[in-house]
Design a protein around this motif. Structure first.
Motif, PDB file in Angstrom:
ATOM      1  N   ALA A 113       0.841  -1.210   0.000  1.00 31.19           N
ATOM      2  CA  ALA A 113       0.000   0.000   0.000  1.00 31.19           C
ATOM      3  C   ALA A 113       0.870   1.251   0.000  1.00 31.19           C
ATOM      4  CB  ALA A 113      -0.987   0.028   1.156  1.00 31.19           C
ATOM      5  N   TRP A 114       0.311   2.324  -0.594  1.00 35.42           N
ATOM      6  CA  TRP A 114       1.096   3.552  -0.735  1.00 35.42           C
ATOM      7  C   TRP A 114       0.259   4.819  -0.667  1.00 35.42           C
ATOM      8  CZ3 TRP A 114      -0.490   6.699  -4.669  1.00 35.42           C
ATOM      9  CH2 TRP A 114      -1.272   6.100  -5.674  1.00 35.42           C
ATOM     10  N   ASN A 115      -1.050   4.730  -0.834  1.00 34.51           N
ATOM     11  CA  ASN A 115      -1.858   5.931  -1.045  1.00 34.51           C
ATOM     12  C   ASN A 115      -2.264   6.557   0.289  1.00 34.51           C
ATOM     13  OD1 ASN A 115      -3.757   7.876  -1.866  1.00 34.51           O
ATOM     14  ND2 ASN A 115      -4.311   6.662  -3.660  1.00 34.51           N
ATOM     15  N   GLU A 116      -1.375   7.366   0.828  1.00 35.71           N
ATOM     16  CA  GLU A 116      -1.613   7.978   2.138  1.00 35.71           C
ATOM     17  C   GLU A 116      -2.776   8.970   2.094  1.00 35.71           C
ATOM     18  OE1 GLU A 116       0.905  10.147   5.724  1.00 35.71           O
ATOM     19  OE2 GLU A 116       1.857   9.789   3.771  1.00 35.71           O
ATOM     20  N   GLN A 117      -2.913   9.696   0.997  1.00 41.91           N
ATOM     21  CA  GLN A 117      -3.978  10.694   0.888  1.00 41.91           C
ATOM     22  C   GLN A 117      -5.353  10.027   0.919  1.00 41.91           C
ATOM     23  OE1 GLN A 117      -3.610  13.210  -2.531  1.00 41.91           O
ATOM     24  NE2 GLN A 117      -5.305  14.536  -1.937  1.00 41.91           N
ATOM     25  N   GLU A 118      -5.503   8.933   0.199  1.00 45.40           N
ATOM     26  CA  GLU A 118      -6.756   8.189   0.202  1.00 45.40           C
ATOM     27  C   GLU A 118      -7.070   7.663   1.605  1.00 45.40           C
ATOM     28  OE1 GLU A 118      -8.267   5.032  -2.995  1.00 45.40           O
ATOM     29  OE2 GLU A 118      -6.740   4.200  -1.676  1.00 45.40           O
ATOM     30  N   CYS A 119      -6.062   7.148   2.271  1.00 50.94           N
ATOM     31  CA  CYS A 119      -6.263   6.625   3.632  1.00 50.94           C
ATOM     32  C   CYS A 119      -6.690   7.725   4.592  1.00 50.94           C
ATOM     33  CB  CYS A 119      -4.983   5.958   4.130  1.00 50.94           C
ATOM     34  SG  CYS A 119      -4.600   4.391   3.308  1.00 50.94           S
ATOM     35  N   ALA A 120      -6.043   8.872   4.516  1.00 49.64           N
ATOM     36  CA  ALA A 120      -6.402   9.974   5.396  1.00 49.64           C
ATOM     37  C   ALA A 120      -7.830  10.428   5.119  1.00 49.64           C
ATOM     38  CB  ALA A 120      -5.425  11.133   5.207  1.00 49.64           C
ATOM     39  N   GLY A 121      -8.212  10.475   3.865  1.00 55.66           N
ATOM     40  CA  GLY A 121      -9.541  10.926   3.514  1.00 55.66           C
ATOM     41  C   GLY A 121     -10.637  10.026   4.049  1.00 55.66           C
ATOM     42  N   LEU A 122     -10.409   8.722   3.993  1.00 58.07           N
ATOM     43  CA  LEU A 122     -11.449   7.756   4.363  1.00 58.07           C
ATOM     44  C   LEU A 122     -11.252   7.155   5.749  1.00 58.07           C
ATOM     45  CD1 LEU A 122     -11.964   5.955   0.943  1.00 58.07           C
ATOM     46  CD2 LEU A 122     -13.343   7.770   1.972  1.00 58.07           C
ATOM     47  N   GLY A 123     -10.189   7.548   6.438  1.00 59.69           N
ATOM     48  CA  GLY A 123     -10.013   7.090   7.816  1.00 59.69           C
ATOM     49  C   GLY A 123      -9.318   5.760   7.972  1.00 59.69           C
ATOM     50  N   PHE A 124      -8.628   5.289   6.925  1.00 55.55           N
ATOM     51  CA  PHE A 124      -7.840   4.073   7.074  1.00 55.55           C
ATOM     52  C   PHE A 124      -6.516   4.410   7.742  1.00 55.55           C
ATOM     53  CE2 PHE A 124     -10.487   2.845   3.417  1.00 55.55           C
ATOM     54  CZ  PHE A 124     -10.875   1.573   3.797  1.00 55.55           C
ATOM     55  N   PRO A 125      -6.083   3.608   8.711  1.00 56.53           N
ATOM     56  CA  PRO A 125      -4.741   3.820   9.262  1.00 56.53           C
ATOM     57  C   PRO A 125      -3.686   3.655   8.165  1.00 56.53           C
ATOM     58  CG  PRO A 125      -6.013   2.315  10.638  1.00 56.53           C
ATOM     59  CD  PRO A 125      -6.798   2.497   9.380  1.00 56.53           C
ATOM     60  N   PHE A 126      -2.657   4.462   8.210  1.00 54.51           N
ATOM     61  CA  PHE A 126      -1.561   4.354   7.257  1.00 54.51           C
ATOM     62  C   PHE A 126      -0.262   4.264   8.053  1.00 54.51           C
ATOM     63  CE2 PHE A 126       1.546   5.886   4.126  1.00 54.51           C
ATOM     64  CZ  PHE A 126       1.220   5.077   3.056  1.00 54.51           C
ATOM     65  N   PRO A 127       0.120   3.053   8.442  1.00 57.04           N
ATOM     66  CA  PRO A 127       1.281   2.887   9.309  1.00 57.04           C
ATOM     67  C   PRO A 127       2.583   3.237   8.589  1.00 57.04           C
ATOM     68  CG  PRO A 127      -0.114   0.910   9.263  1.00 57.04           C
ATOM     69  CD  PRO A 127      -0.553   1.777   8.148  1.00 57.04           C
TER      70      PRO A 127
END
Length: 286
Positions: A113-127
């Protein structure tokens, strides 16, 4: 050379209201044209370079189930799943469920995984990256255990499973692809676990050849035959692409040992033209 249709853009002239029938027709047409593989991204927003984030994007595993119902022969998988989006046991169960319902045609493509912006937008943790690669390694281990005859416990640094029961079991061993070209971790995991790697062509053929040499070294280090691993790549096309130009690109990949090319279209609002292009490329390469 085998060809895959990688559906990365769902913004078609039919519009969202007719997207279901359009997708069903698209994959049926692809299979009838002899395309052996069909894949989708595992993202929730459209990616930069393909279209605006607000463009249509379908959830990967619901979409694969839909595609499975409208095809009969093609290998289906994501290209590729972000490991952080689903608990490993759920992912393993999703794959085996689709494998059973498709008659054994669904496999797993996965990456860190790499898409930090998508994770931040939808609330997925991005370790941090080290944690994501640890999650990737444990996910591979959990999937392989759940797809085996063992239903014993799994004890990892991140996840602990008391019982890895999985019924019904896969009808066929799921095709396992790891995407990405990280030389220290990703390609080592390919050598240890995967049936296939998927490498970017964006850096040019020399960079791709270097990645394959790194993979060969990891295979030697773990005692695995380099030839056991399928080498795959992605090729992007657009409405201006010609079959001759794409075939030349595919021929160059074949010279490096690539045996499957996944073609994705950008800016093509008529998906049937993409199928026609891939079919013409396959005829020239053959």
């Amino acid at each position: 050379m085998e060809f895959g249709l990688h559906i990365a853009d769902f913004t078609w002239k039919t519009g969202p209201a007719a997207l279901g029938p359009a997708l069903a027709a698209h994959v049926r047409e692809a299979e009838a044209a002899g395309i052996q593989r069909i894949t989708v991204m595992d993202h929730f927003w459209q990616l930069p370079g393909i279209g605006p984030e607000s463009n249509e994007m379908l959830e990967a595993y619901a979409t694969l189930g839909f595609i499975a119902a409208h095809t009969e022969k093609a290998l289906l998988h994501t290209l590729v799943t972000g490991v952080i989006y689903r608990h490993p046991s759920l992912l393993a169960k999703q794959i085996s469920t689709l494998n059973v319902l498709s008659g054994g045609r669904v496999g797993l493509g996965i990456g860190a995984a790499w898409n930090e912006q998508e994770c931040a937008g939808l609330g997925f943790p991005f370790p941090p990256v080290a944690r994501r690669f640890r999650e990737l390694e444990e996910t591979l281990q959990i999937c392989q255990q759940m797809w085996s005859d063992s239903d014993g416990p799994y004890e990892g640094e991140i996840w602990q499973l008391e019982r890895t029961l999985n019924s019904p079991q896969n009808l066929s061993k799921p095709y396992l692809m790891i995407g990405g070209g990280g030389e220290k971790k990703t390609l080592r995991l390919v050598a240890q676990h995967a049936d296939a790697c998927n490498l970017s062509t964006m850096g040019g053929l020399d960079a791709l050849a270097h990645k394959l040499d790194v993979l060969r070294g990891h295979c030697e280090a773990v005692g695995r035959s380099y030839d056991e691993i399928e080498k795959t790549a992605m090729v992007g096309v657009n409405p201006q692409s010609t079959a001759d130009a794409v075939a030349t690109e595919v021929d160059a990949l074949a010279e490096l040992g690539v045996t499957a090319t996944y073609v994705f279209a950008v800016g093509a609002d008529d998906p049937s033209r993409t199928v026609e292009l891939v079919s013409n490329v396959a005829a020239r390469v053959a």
